[in-house]
Design a protein around this motif. Structure first.
Motif, PDB file in Angstrom:
ATOM      1  N   ALA A 124     -38.325 -75.469 -39.125  1.00  0.00           N
ATOM      2  CA  ALA A 124     -37.341 -75.914 -40.111  1.00  0.00           C
ATOM      3  C   ALA A 124     -37.941 -75.781 -41.510  1.00  0.00           C
ATOM      4  CB  ALA A 124     -36.947 -77.367 -39.855  1.00  0.00           C
ATOM      5  N   PRO A 125     -37.134 -75.526 -42.509  1.00  0.00           N
ATOM      6  CA  PRO A 125     -37.647 -75.422 -43.870  1.00  0.00           C
ATOM      7  C   PRO A 125     -38.110 -76.779 -44.376  1.00  0.00           C
ATOM      8  CG  PRO A 125     -35.244 -75.390 -43.858  1.00  0.00           C
ATOM      9  CD  PRO A 125     -35.677 -75.316 -42.426  1.00  0.00           C
ATOM     10  N   SER A 126     -38.912 -76.766 -45.452  1.00  0.00           N
ATOM     11  CA  SER A 126     -39.405 -78.030 -46.003  1.00  0.00           C
ATOM     12  C   SER A 126     -38.311 -78.793 -46.733  1.00  0.00           C
ATOM     13  CB  SER A 126     -40.574 -77.767 -46.949  1.00  0.00           C
ATOM     14  OG  SER A 126     -40.163 -76.919 -48.012  1.00  0.00           O
ATOM     15  N   VAL A 127     -37.247 -78.108 -47.127  1.00  0.00           N
ATOM     16  CA  VAL A 127     -36.085 -78.771 -47.728  1.00  0.00           C
ATOM     17  C   VAL A 127     -34.892 -78.541 -46.808  1.00  0.00           C
ATOM     18  CG1 VAL A 127     -34.510 -78.852 -49.689  1.00  0.00           C
ATOM     19  CG2 VAL A 127     -36.963 -78.504 -50.070  1.00  0.00           C
ATOM     20  N   LEU A 128     -34.299 -79.627 -46.329  1.00  0.00           N
ATOM     21  CA  LEU A 128     -33.142 -79.555 -45.441  1.00  0.00           C
ATOM     22  C   LEU A 128     -31.882 -79.787 -46.251  1.00  0.00           C
ATOM     23  CD1 LEU A 128     -34.464 -81.773 -42.487  1.00  0.00           C
ATOM     24  CD2 LEU A 128     -34.611 -79.293 -42.720  1.00  0.00           C
ATOM     25  N   ARG A 129     -30.874 -78.972 -46.020  1.00  0.00           N
ATOM     26  CA  ARG A 129     -29.585 -79.141 -46.697  1.00  0.00           C
ATOM     27  C   ARG A 129     -28.510 -79.274 -45.643  1.00  0.00           C
ATOM     28  NH1 ARG A 129     -32.544 -75.522 -49.660  1.00  0.00           N
ATOM     29  NH2 ARG A 129     -32.887 -76.104 -51.855  1.00  0.00           N
ATOM     30  N   ALA A 130     -27.710 -80.327 -45.773  1.00  0.00           N
ATOM     31  CA  ALA A 130     -26.631 -80.583 -44.825  1.00  0.00           C
ATOM     32  C   ALA A 130     -25.513 -81.311 -45.554  1.00  0.00           C
ATOM     33  CB  ALA A 130     -27.132 -81.426 -43.650  1.00  0.00           C
ATOM     34  N   GLY A 131     -24.339 -80.677 -45.591  1.00  0.00           N
ATOM     35  CA  GLY A 131     -23.236 -81.280 -46.337  1.00  0.00           C
ATOM     36  C   GLY A 131     -23.651 -81.478 -47.784  1.00  0.00           C
ATOM     37  N   PRO A 132     -23.420 -82.669 -48.345  1.00  0.00           N
ATOM     38  CA  PRO A 132     -23.794 -82.912 -49.739  1.00  0.00           C
ATOM     39  C   PRO A 132     -25.257 -83.314 -49.908  1.00  0.00           C
ATOM     40  CG  PRO A 132     -22.701 -84.840 -48.864  1.00  0.00           C
ATOM     41  CD  PRO A 132     -22.664 -83.796 -47.764  1.00  0.00           C
ATOM     42  N   LEU A 133     -25.988 -83.417 -48.797  1.00  0.00           N
ATOM     43  CA  LEU A 133     -27.345 -83.952 -48.854  1.00  0.00           C
ATOM     44  C   LEU A 133     -28.402 -82.865 -48.951  1.00  0.00           C
ATOM     45  CD1 LEU A 133     -27.286 -86.771 -46.137  1.00  0.00           C
ATOM     46  CD2 LEU A 133     -26.619 -86.884 -48.541  1.00  0.00           C
TER      47      LEU A 133
END
Length: 231
Positions: A124-133
């Motif tokens: 997984a990447p070090s920055v997770l993006r999901a929806g508005p988060l």
């Protein structure tokens, strides 16, 4: 993320466990090789931090037996030895990385994140993006639509676990196994309370919740919460 810390020096183990818990990890501690093998057999850990010098079975034996069983759990090996042959022995028996005592805690955290990323779970990447988060997994920083969200260590740990499994129903038992440690009381409502606190901090007024309750099944983080009930 739930970690098994195998360290026979009680003060060192408690100090390291305290630091890891402050970084959102759930930590179980054991002080000998036999107990470590038992714990690893009954619990699905995200990583093992393993000292080499242990009673009953040393760390090299523990790591070798884990691999012989087919376990792919990431192993970060710790030792006071600084000889090259000791490092080689640790890696050859199946360890994923090696850190010599005394070590810098920041380096240990970075190495732990690295072995988990390239370990038995999908990278997984070090920055997770999901929806508005957006979750910065190194700094444990969460923003929602650009707004900084202040979370406790436990709240962050639960949120990251749910986000990594976005759009998938996750049962309370699985949450407890990876976000809480062995002190978790299965009869308590601590998970439900933590979810409610997350909802209060993350959800926008009048909008569906990002964390959906599936009654009798568990919870699901929904990236597109347009049609999700608050439940």
């Amino acid at each position: 993320m739930r970690i098994l810390l195998v360290e026979d020096e009680a003060r060192a183990a408690q100090a390291l466990a305290k630091g890891l818990r402050e970084q959102t990890y759930a930590v179980d501690i054991t002080g000998d090789g036999e107990s470590a093998l038992y714990q690893a057999a009954i619990t699905d850990y995200d990583a093992v931090v393993l000292d080499i010098a242990l009673p009953v079975h040393d760390g090299l034996t523990v790591c070798r037996r884990l691999r012989e069983r087919g376990s792919r759990v990431p192993v970060l090996m710790l030792t006071a030895r600084d000889a090259v042959d000791a490092r080689i022995a640790g890696l050859d028996c199946g360890a994923d990385d090696y850190l010599t005592k005394p070590y810098d805690f920041g380096e240990l955290l970075a190495r732990l994140r690295a072995v988990i990323r390239r370990g038995h779970r999908p990278i997984a990447p070090s920055v997770l993006r999901a929806g508005p988060l957006e979750l910065d997994t190194g700094a444990h920083r969460v923003t929602s639509g650009g707004r900084r969200v202040a979370l406790t260590a436990r709240e962050y740990g639960l949120l990251e676990f749910l986000v990594r499994r976005a759009n998938t129903i996750v049962g309370r038992a699985e949450i407890a196994e990876h976000v809480w440690d062995s002190s978790y009381d299965a009869m308590s409502n601590v998970i439900d309370v933590c979810v409610q606190r997350l909802r209060r901090k993350l959800d926008e007024p009048g909008q569906p919740s990002l964390i959906e309750t599936r009654r009798g099944e568990g919870y699901m983080f929904t990236e597109d919460a347009t049609d999700s009930p608050r439940a």
